[in-house]
Design a protein around this motif. Structure first.
Motif, mmCIF file in Angstrom:
data_model
loop_
_atom_site.group_PDB
_atom_site.id
_atom_site.type_symbol
_atom_site.label_atom_id
_atom_site.label_comp_id
_atom_site.label_asym_id
_atom_site.label_seq_id
_atom_site.Cartn_x
_atom_site.Cartn_y
_atom_site.Cartn_z
ATOM 1 N N LEU A 79 -15.809 44.106 -13.860
ATOM 2 C CA LEU A 79 -16.716 42.953 -13.830
ATOM 3 C C LEU A 79 -17.547 42.869 -12.564
ATOM 4 C CD1 LEU A 79 -14.395 40.147 -15.257
ATOM 5 C CD2 LEU A 79 -16.108 41.512 -16.470
ATOM 6 N N LEU A 80 -16.942 43.243 -11.419
ATOM 7 C CA LEU A 80 -17.627 43.039 -10.144
ATOM 8 C C LEU A 80 -17.399 44.219 -9.213
ATOM 9 C CD1 LEU A 80 -19.277 41.071 -8.366
ATOM 10 C CD2 LEU A 80 -17.089 40.119 -7.577
ATOM 11 N N ASP A 81 -18.488 44.731 -8.669
ATOM 12 C CA ASP A 81 -18.462 45.799 -7.665
ATOM 13 C C ASP A 81 -19.068 45.214 -6.388
ATOM 14 O OD1 ASP A 81 -18.276 48.349 -6.457
ATOM 15 O OD2 ASP A 81 -20.326 48.814 -7.065
ATOM 16 N N ILE A 82 -18.278 45.207 -5.309
ATOM 17 C CA ILE A 82 -18.725 44.618 -4.047
ATOM 18 C C ILE A 82 -18.931 45.732 -3.036
ATOM 19 C CG2 ILE A 82 -18.168 42.991 -2.209
ATOM 20 C CD1 ILE A 82 -16.218 41.659 -4.244
ATOM 21 N N THR A 83 -20.126 45.789 -2.460
ATOM 22 C CA THR A 83 -20.437 46.761 -1.412
ATOM 23 C C THR A 83 -20.853 45.996 -0.157
ATOM 24 O OG1 THR A 83 -22.752 46.947 -2.083
ATOM 25 C CG2 THR A 83 -21.195 48.478 -3.109
#
Length: 153
Positions: A79-83
């Motif tokens: 659902l969520l990819d954080i960079t």
């Protein structure tokens, strides 16, 4: 639904109130249940003995509630990819409920929604999430969890 990708703390804050959607369906196999039983020393027959479980209260083996809860972690990655951050930590859970069992062979998916993302000490943000683990073909969820994550620059 495609994965949401955000870069940095300000982008995380902009997710306040966002519905992250739902993951793809994932089958819960007897092998996965047995592996979890081995890892946790929870070999209750309702999970690990398909023959005996046929005559049990659920008509067959079911996944451990904590297995269902633990699958939120890998499913959340869909659902969520954080960079653009240096570290993320699971800060804890405010509430967890298991309204219905997950029969072995059933398919589950995760729905995620973001609460209000707020600044925390140490150049970070705290992000509350409402997670619902859905069982295909059922109106009642298998797991409802309110989790809190912290992310640091």
């Amino acid at each position: 639904m495609p994965t949401t990708t955000v870069n940095g703390l300000e982008a995380l804050k902009s997710l306040s109130g966002a519905d992250l959607g739902r993951t793809d369906w994932q089958e819960i196999t007897q092998e996965r249940v047995n592996t979890f039983a081995d890892a946790t020393d929870d070999h209750q027959w309702i999970h690990t003995d398909p023959e005996k479980a046929k005559d049990g209260p659920f008509g067959g083996p079911i996944a451990h509630g904590y297995l269902t809860l633990s699958l939120i972690i890998p499913l959340f990655g869909e659902l969520l990819d954080i960079t653009g951050i240096s570290m993320s930590v699971n800060y804890g859970l405010d509430k967890v409920r298991f309204p219905r069992p997950v029969p072995v062979g059933a398919r589950i998916r995760l729905h995620g929604a973001v609460g209000t993302v707020e600044d925390v000490k140490g150049n970070g943000v705290q992000m509350p999430l409402a997670f619902t683990v859905e069982v295909e073909g059922s109106d009642k969820p298998a797991c409802v969890a309110h989790a809190v994550y912290r992310h640091y620059a």
